[in-house]
Scaffold this motif. Structure first.
Motif, mmCIF file in Angstrom:
data_model
loop_
_atom_site.group_PDB
_atom_site.id
_atom_site.type_symbol
_atom_site.label_atom_id
_atom_site.label_comp_id
_atom_site.label_asym_id
_atom_site.label_seq_id
_atom_site.Cartn_x
_atom_site.Cartn_y
_atom_site.Cartn_z
ATOM 1 N N ASN A 98 0.792 -1.231 0.000
ATOM 2 C CA ASN A 98 0.000 0.000 0.000
ATOM 3 C C ASN A 98 0.826 1.284 0.000
ATOM 4 O OD1 ASN A 98 -2.498 -1.408 -0.008
ATOM 5 N ND2 ASN A 98 -2.269 -1.760 2.188
ATOM 6 N N ALA A 99 2.021 1.215 -0.576
ATOM 7 C CA ALA A 99 2.758 2.446 -0.869
ATOM 8 C C ALA A 99 2.220 3.035 -2.172
ATOM 9 C CB ALA A 99 4.249 2.157 -1.001
ATOM 10 N N THR A 100 2.440 4.325 -2.357
ATOM 11 C CA THR A 100 2.174 4.965 -3.649
ATOM 12 C C THR A 100 3.496 4.967 -4.407
ATOM 13 O OG1 THR A 100 0.444 6.350 -2.707
ATOM 14 C CG2 THR A 100 1.417 7.076 -4.786
ATOM 15 N N VAL A 101 3.535 4.253 -5.535
ATOM 16 C CA VAL A 101 4.810 3.919 -6.166
ATOM 17 C C VAL A 101 4.981 4.620 -7.511
ATOM 18 C CG1 VAL A 101 6.289 2.043 -6.984
ATOM 19 C CG2 VAL A 101 4.728 1.656 -5.056
ATOM 20 N N THR A 102 6.147 5.216 -7.706
ATOM 21 C CA THR A 102 6.546 5.789 -8.988
ATOM 22 C C THR A 102 7.818 5.085 -9.441
ATOM 23 O OG1 THR A 102 5.671 7.959 -8.357
ATOM 24 C CG2 THR A 102 7.200 7.890 -10.218
ATOM 25 N N ILE A 103 7.856 4.692 -10.720
ATOM 26 C CA ILE A 103 9.062 4.086 -11.282
ATOM 27 C C ILE A 103 9.750 5.119 -12.174
ATOM 28 C CG2 ILE A 103 9.991 2.246 -12.737
ATOM 29 C CD1 ILE A 103 7.596 0.533 -11.962
ATOM 30 N N VAL A 104 11.004 5.386 -11.871
ATOM 31 C CA VAL A 104 11.811 6.332 -12.642
ATOM 32 C C VAL A 104 12.725 5.540 -13.573
ATOM 33 C CG1 VAL A 104 13.716 7.969 -12.444
ATOM 34 C CG2 VAL A 104 11.737 8.183 -10.942
ATOM 35 N N HIS A 105 12.850 6.002 -14.804
ATOM 36 C CA HIS A 105 13.693 5.294 -15.773
ATOM 37 C C HIS A 105 14.374 6.302 -16.695
ATOM 38 C CE1 HIS A 105 10.323 5.976 -18.519
ATOM 39 N NE2 HIS A 105 9.537 5.479 -17.553
ATOM 40 N N SER A 106 15.037 5.777 -17.733
ATOM 41 C CA SER A 106 15.876 6.636 -18.569
ATOM 42 C C SER A 106 15.100 7.678 -19.364
ATOM 43 C CB SER A 106 16.700 5.774 -19.534
ATOM 44 O OG SER A 106 15.843 4.995 -20.367
ATOM 45 N N ARG A 107 13.796 7.495 -19.499
ATOM 46 C CA ARG A 107 12.989 8.466 -20.255
ATOM 47 C C ARG A 107 12.157 9.372 -19.333
ATOM 48 N NH1 ARG A 107 16.160 6.736 -23.157
ATOM 49 N NH2 ARG A 107 15.938 5.901 -25.276
ATOM 50 N N THR A 108 12.338 9.238 -18.040
ATOM 51 C CA THR A 108 11.610 10.081 -17.098
ATOM 52 C C THR A 108 12.132 11.520 -17.159
ATOM 53 O OG1 THR A 108 11.244 8.202 -15.615
ATOM 54 C CG2 THR A 108 10.994 10.388 -14.676
ATOM 55 N N LYS A 109 11.213 12.461 -17.194
ATOM 56 C CA LYS A 109 11.606 13.870 -17.177
ATOM 57 C C LYS A 109 11.722 14.367 -15.740
ATOM 58 C CE LYS A 109 9.431 14.909 -21.626
ATOM 59 N NZ LYS A 109 8.414 15.736 -22.341
ATOM 60 N N SER A 110 12.678 15.233 -15.499
ATOM 61 C CA SER A 110 12.893 15.833 -14.175
ATOM 62 C C SER A 110 13.041 14.768 -13.099
ATOM 63 C CB SER A 110 11.738 16.784 -13.824
ATOM 64 O OG SER A 110 11.569 17.779 -14.805
ATOM 65 N N VAL A 111 13.958 13.833 -13.341
ATOM 66 C CA VAL A 111 14.158 12.697 -12.428
ATOM 67 C C VAL A 111 14.412 13.174 -11.009
ATOM 68 C CG1 VAL A 111 15.697 10.797 -11.849
ATOM 69 C CG2 VAL A 111 14.970 11.123 -14.213
ATOM 70 N N GLU A 112 15.254 14.157 -10.866
ATOM 71 C CA GLU A 112 15.621 14.634 -9.531
ATOM 72 C C GLU A 112 14.395 15.125 -8.763
ATOM 73 O OE1 GLU A 112 18.717 17.942 -7.694
ATOM 74 O OE2 GLU A 112 19.122 17.016 -9.651
ATOM 75 N N ASP A 113 13.510 15.839 -9.450
ATOM 76 C CA ASP A 113 12.307 16.351 -8.795
ATOM 77 C C ASP A 113 11.375 15.212 -8.372
ATOM 78 O OD1 ASP A 113 13.178 18.938 -9.174
ATOM 79 O OD2 ASP A 113 12.071 19.215 -11.047
#
Length: 309
Positions: A200-215
């Motif tokens: 029940n976490a809210t999950v985001t997957i970041v990858h090589s095409r993600t914009k503004s990864v740091e944010d």
């Protein structure tokens, strides 16, 4: 703030001690969990990993079986498939592990899919992956207790399972947290994201095409870095007080040292320590958990077989 280290060595040792105690309590004459390992080729790192797995089995009282194959002209898929068939039918074998990577002339998918899902202690069989990705949220669906991994009726990949175990052992309440997984591999990124979602976490997957990864990462209460890029995550990526699980193992040059290199994670550890609340070191964090979860999967496979009988 100075982050506390999540001591994967100690936590893995605790898991293995728990398994050792369970095995020691079995009645005399009882069958033991058995792990069969297939090693193909002469890669030194693979040989080292296999030795570690066999030693871990012996230390906690499990049986282990090893078949090695040189990467020569006689090596073919039929040879490996025949051995897997034998292990599938062997009642003394409760877990089968194919040490990866395999030589290029061998199709990994063909070999991995030949392992019975009930004996697939790496959790890589498509049938086990499908079960992990079934969220069972519709009305009337049977609910699994994802807070008790030993109760899940199929094998979960070892490294992702180890990440969740680390969070549990430090008392991290996953439910409701924002979690960011950096990396979308089938081995770690996707399955660990699903395990976090099951909790029940809210999950985001970041990858090589993600914009503004740091944010995106900076919004995370829990960061799982599994991208394979040394020191990609600096403190500017992190939210104060977050928990960082660094799965990456990368070698960087270290002139003047005995080996000439050192191992580092995907997270810049010294910087992250200044802002996180908890962090896994590299080495000594996630790594030791992988073998501990492999042993636990083998135990679970044996237990389920015994209960069916």
């Amino acid at each position: 703030m100075t982050a506390q280290d999540i001591d994967g060595k100690s936590i893995a040792a605790a898991v293995r001690a728990e398994l050792t105690e369970k095995l020691a309590s079995l009645p005399d004459g009882s069958s033991k969990p058995g792990l069969a390992v297939m090693l193909v080729g002469e890669r030194k790192d693979s040989q080292t990993y296999v030795r570690m797995k066999q030693k871990a089995c012996a230390d906690c009282g499990m049986d282990s079986f090893l078949c090695t194959y040189p990467d020569d002209d006689k090596l073919n898929e039929e040879l490996l498939l025949a051995q897997i068939k034998d292990w599938n039918e062997d009642p003394k074998v409760h877990g089968i592990l194919v040490q990866l990577p395999l030589p290029k002339k061998i199709d990994e998918a063909t070999i991995l899919e030949a392992v019975l899902p009930a004996k697939d202690v790496d959790g890589l069989h498509p049938a086990n992956a499908a079960k992990l990705f079934n969220t069972a949220t519709h009305a009337g669906a049977a609910k699994l207790d994802w807070k008790d991994m030993t109760s899940i009726p199929f094998h979960i990949p070892c490294t992702p399972q180890g990440c969740i175990e680390l969070l549990d052992r430090i008392g991290c309440d996953i439910e409701g947290k924002n979690a960011v997984v950096i990396g979308r591999s089938n081995l770690v990124g996707l399955p660990v994201a699903m395990l976090l979602l099951h909790r029940n976490a809210t999950v985001t997957i970041v990858h090589s095409r993600t914009k503004s990864v740091e944010d995106v990462v900076r919004n995370a209460d829990i960061v799982v870095a599994a991208v394979g890029r040394a020191h990609m995550v600096t403190k500017s990526y992190l939210k104060p007080g977050c928990t960082v699980i660094d799965v990456g193992i990368n070698s960087v040059d270290a002139p003047g040292t005995k080996r000439g290199y050192r191992l580092v994670g995907d997270v810049k550890y010294d910087e992250a320590k200044e802002i996180a609340e908890w962090i896994t070191p590299v080495p000594g964090g996630v790594g030791p958990m992988t073998i501990a979860m492999l042993l636990r999967n083998t135990w679970n496979g044996w237990r389920r077989t015994t209960e069916e009988k």
